[in-house]
Design an enzyme around this catalytic site. Structure first.
Site, PDB file in Angstrom:
ATOM      1  N   SER A   4       0.848  -1.193   0.000  1.00 46.86           N
ATOM      2  CA  SER A   4       0.000   0.000   0.000  1.00 46.86           C
ATOM      3  C   SER A   4       0.880   1.237   0.000  1.00 46.86           C
ATOM      4  CB  SER A   4      -0.895   0.019   1.237  1.00 46.86           C
ATOM      5  OG  SER A   4      -1.434   1.318   1.391  1.00 46.86           O
ATOM      6  N   ASP A  31      -4.857   3.658  -2.020  1.00 49.83           N
ATOM      7  CA  ASP A  31      -5.937   3.996  -1.098  1.00 49.83           C
ATOM      8  C   ASP A  31      -6.511   5.376  -1.409  1.00 49.83           C
ATOM      9  OD1 ASP A  31      -6.135   1.752   0.785  1.00 49.83           O
ATOM     10  OD2 ASP A  31      -4.034   2.223   1.216  1.00 49.83           O
ATOM     11  N   MET A  33      -9.252   8.075  -0.410  1.00 51.70           N
ATOM     12  CA  MET A  33     -10.102   8.467   0.726  1.00 51.70           C
ATOM     13  C   MET A  33     -10.677   9.859   0.478  1.00 51.70           C
ATOM     14  SD  MET A  33      -7.746   7.226   3.894  1.00 51.70           S
ATOM     15  CE  MET A  33      -6.814   5.688   3.834  1.00 51.70           C
ATOM     16  N   GLY A 140      -2.972   4.353   7.773  1.00 48.24           N
ATOM     17  CA  GLY A 140      -2.041   3.240   7.821  1.00 48.24           C
ATOM     18  C   GLY A 140      -1.472   3.109   9.229  1.00 48.24           C
ATOM     19  N   GLY A 172      -4.937  -4.120   6.445  1.00 49.24           N
ATOM     20  CA  GLY A 172      -4.822  -3.434   7.726  1.00 49.24           C
ATOM     21  C   GLY A 172      -4.034  -4.226   8.747  1.00 49.24           C
ATOM     22  N   GLY A 193       1.163  -1.831   4.302  1.00 43.22           N
ATOM     23  CA  GLY A 193       1.721  -0.494   4.100  1.00 43.22           C
ATOM     24  C   GLY A 193       2.880  -0.257   5.034  1.00 43.22           C
TER      25      GLY A 193
HETATM   26  C1  DX5 Z   1      -6.333   1.748   5.627  1.00 40.65           C
HETATM   27  C2  DX5 Z   1      -5.943   1.448   4.220  1.00 40.65           C
HETATM   28  C3  DX5 Z   1      -4.850   0.467   4.124  1.00 40.65           C
HETATM   29  C4  DX5 Z   1      -3.567   0.914   4.759  1.00 40.65           C
HETATM   30  C5  DX5 Z   1      -2.940  -0.296   5.348  1.00 40.65           C
HETATM   31  O1  DX5 Z   1      -7.476   2.503   5.668  1.00 40.65           O
HETATM   32  O2  DX5 Z   1      -7.038   0.928   3.477  1.00 40.65           O
HETATM   33  O3  DX5 Z   1      -4.629   0.024   2.803  1.00 40.65           O
HETATM   34  O4  DX5 Z   1      -2.660   1.501   3.883  1.00 40.65           O
HETATM   35  O5  DX5 Z   1      -1.842   0.122   6.051  1.00 40.65           O
HETATM   36  P1  DX5 Z   1      -1.109  -0.788   7.115  1.00 40.65           P
HETATM   37  O6  DX5 Z   1      -0.588  -1.989   6.415  1.00 40.65           O
HETATM   38  O7  DX5 Z   1      -0.052   0.132   7.617  1.00 40.65           O
HETATM   39  O8  DX5 Z   1      -2.127  -1.157   8.182  1.00 40.65           O
HETATM   40 ZN    ZN Z   2      -6.561  -0.106   1.533  1.00 40.96          ZN
END
Ligand code: DX5
Ligand code: ZN
Length: 219
Positions: A4, A31, A33, A140, A172, A193
């Site tokens: 990510s 991602d 948002m 993240g 996540g 991520g």
């Molecule tokens: C969270 C995102 C994820 C995020 C995951 O809302 O959808 O894709 O980047 O990040 P990590 O691996 O750090 O939890």
């Molecule tokens: Zn995501």
């Protein structure tokens, strides 16, 4: 593996995508948002379009936006190869999924930790993958929520019962410790991520997470 880029350096996204290619990622997780569905605002179609120009890896675009019904087209035109929409944020889930497929992309439905698996039943005939959130989306670097394991098993059961060959993606808090757990539960595409881009050696981290997941599958 789906690194990510939310956790990458946003001034050097091209390098993050190049890294993903070299490190042997399967897709790049992007991602999106909107500041409404989730309390964070990240990137939109112009950045997806720019990323598309820099890589041959499929772009896995995770839409954390309200009313994806109205704007999913923007991301398809920008070059998304996989698009997931949240069941909590669509007015007509089957219609959105069909729009994604009609554009030649893989259609995914995402569900939050608090959303029951039964909520995605109406879209199941039109999905290529199900994205199980293992954190509350928005940021993240959060901790994995163990409730996701039961969720993944339930989704796997539902897909089996429907004769669907859709894959399960999980997103996540995925790292070397949680990867084997989610793979054992039925996940096959792992988003990570912070556990990749937040490490001193991101390539080694990606490989370690992949190997940890594969070990749970006896591979
Ligand atoms: C969270 C995102 C994820 C995020 C995951 O809302 O959808 O894709 O980047 O990040 P990590 O691996 O750090 O939890
Ligand atoms: Zn995501």
């Amino acid at each position: 593996m789906a690194p990510s880029i939310l956790s990458a350096d946003f001034t050097r996204l091209g390098e993050a995508v190049a890294f993903a290619e070299t490190a042997g990622a399967d897709v790049v997780h992007v991602d999106v948002m909107d500041g409404h569905f989730v309390p964070n605002l990240t990137i939109g179609p112009p950045v997806v379009r720019a990323l598309k120009r820099t890589t041959t890896l499929p772009l896995d675009v995770h839409l954390m936006i309200d009313n994806a019904d109205d704007t999913v087209d923007w991301y398809l035109k920008a070059g998304a190869d996989m698009v997931s929409v949240h069941v909590e944020a669509c007015r007509d889930l089957p219609a959105v999924l069909r729009t994604i497929r009609a554009a030649g992309a893989k259609a995914g439905v995402a569900l939050n930790p608090a959303t029951p698996v039964s909520a995605i039943a109406e879209g199941i005939a039109d999905v290529d993958f199900v994205l199980v959130m293992s954190v509350v989306p928005g940021f993240g670097g959060q901790s994995f929520m163990p409730v996701a394991l039961e969720k993944i098993s339930q989704v796997a059961d539902l897909l089996r019962a429907c004769g669907s060959s859709a894959e399960i993606e999980v997103d996540g808090g995925i790292d070397e410790t949680t990867a084997p757990l989610v793979c054992a539960a039925g996940a096959r595409l792992l988003v990570a991520g912070n556990a990749i881009f937040g490490r001193p050696d991101p390539a080694a981290a990606l490989e370690a997470i992949r190997a940890a997941g594969a070990s749970a599958l006896g591979r």
